[in-house]
Enzyme design. Sequence first.
Site, PDB file in Angstrom:
ATOM      1  N   CYS A 216      -5.908  -6.660  -5.457  1.00  0.00           N
ATOM      2  CA  CYS A 216      -4.979  -7.017  -6.476  1.00  0.00           C
ATOM      3  C   CYS A 216      -4.413  -8.243  -6.665  1.00  0.00           C
ATOM      4  CB  CYS A 216      -3.756  -5.882  -6.076  1.00  0.00           C
ATOM      5  SG  CYS A 216      -3.168  -6.304  -4.446  1.00  0.00           S
ATOM      6  N   ARG A 297       4.112  -9.901   3.992  1.00  0.00           N
ATOM      7  CA  ARG A 297       4.162  -8.351   3.726  1.00  0.00           C
ATOM      8  C   ARG A 297       5.877  -7.830   3.879  1.00  0.00           C
ATOM      9  NH1 ARG A 297      -0.369  -4.903   4.160  1.00  0.00           N
ATOM     10  NH2 ARG A 297      -2.125  -6.300   3.589  1.00  0.00           N
TER      11      ARG A 297
END
Length: 399
Positions: A216, A297
């Site tokens: 992605c 993250r």
Amino acid sequence: MASATFSVAKPSLQGFSEFSGLRNSSALPFAKRSSSDEFVSFVSFQTSAMRSNGGYRKGVTEAKIKVAINGFGRIGRNFLRCWHGRKDSPLDVVVINDTGGVKQASHLLKYDSTLGIFDADVKPSGDSALSVDGKIIKIVSDRNPSNLPWGELGIDLVIEGTGVFVDRDGAGKHLQAGAKKVLITAPGKGDIPTYVVGVNAELYSHEDTIISNASCTTNCLAPFVKVLDQKFGIIKGTMTTTHSYTGDQRLLDASHRDLRRARAAALNIVPTSTGAAKAVALVLPNLKGKLNGIALRVPTPNVSVVDLVVQVSKKTFAEEVNAAFRDAAEKELKGILDVCDEPLVSVDFRCSDVSSTIDSSLTMVMGDDMVKVIAWYDNEWGYSQRVVDLADIVANNWK
């Protein structure tokens, strides 16, 4: 020593066009419902192009190809929703391999914490099938792809969405089971051809039996990196993706091969590795060795943002950089790249169909050769749209 100059993009300058709004899926009952026919038509035109003596011609698909989805997790379910929203698709999804069974597959497709309630009639059809607006999709369950009934069902293309079978040996098990081709929805390992729609997908060859749609983040990064390199010449650079947490992380502290990802995903900013920047060289070979990066993250469930800093060979300024992006977004990267002039935040890019959206007000140039670009992307929905696009390209080049 002369002091360095610093420029920040001002969207109102030089008559630049205003941001016209994000393209939202009609599958979202809480989203603003706007027509995406222009987007779908453009992508349909792109994906129906066939190579012919170095050029392109409109492709014709006489019959739909039969598609199987292996792994009905985040990407598998997003893929099915994206495919369901396309008109006149050359793909026919006929079977899903999912270890959770029919009841779970049906429930998780219909009700999604990120996407909302699917605007389709979804229900089990007996003990071994799923019905989506009357379309019957068979459900099978086997962890070993070699055992799947792909030959019996006449499967042409497998959408490999488990994140496990990403090399030739693993993905090749689908071919052994009777499928003709495999599209991996993750970075491939080894010599598997990698394609990013809008960047190098025109190089796809029907001879490829196993291909990768990259990650992605690579799908976000590669389109605007291509523009930067073509217009200004990239010397070197680094990237940080501030990425929503994924299923590979732990909800609470627990063992993991990556000690950082072993920590609670919803409580921490988790630095980790990403091959996305280096992988750009797989689709833009002239950038090999010029880019690297890391991932952070963060405690959000969806939508991520890339922060790229590059040194360029041509002197430039922020408005010129944004102008290059706007031009590409209106022409060769229409439907893939977008430019946003509004002061938005991550949730505003949920279910954005494009691969990357440049945040124009955050574009900076330090001196005249160090460029900083911020680009948003829906790491699930936007990526899944590109998986459908690449599958369409496979179908429209079927021989």
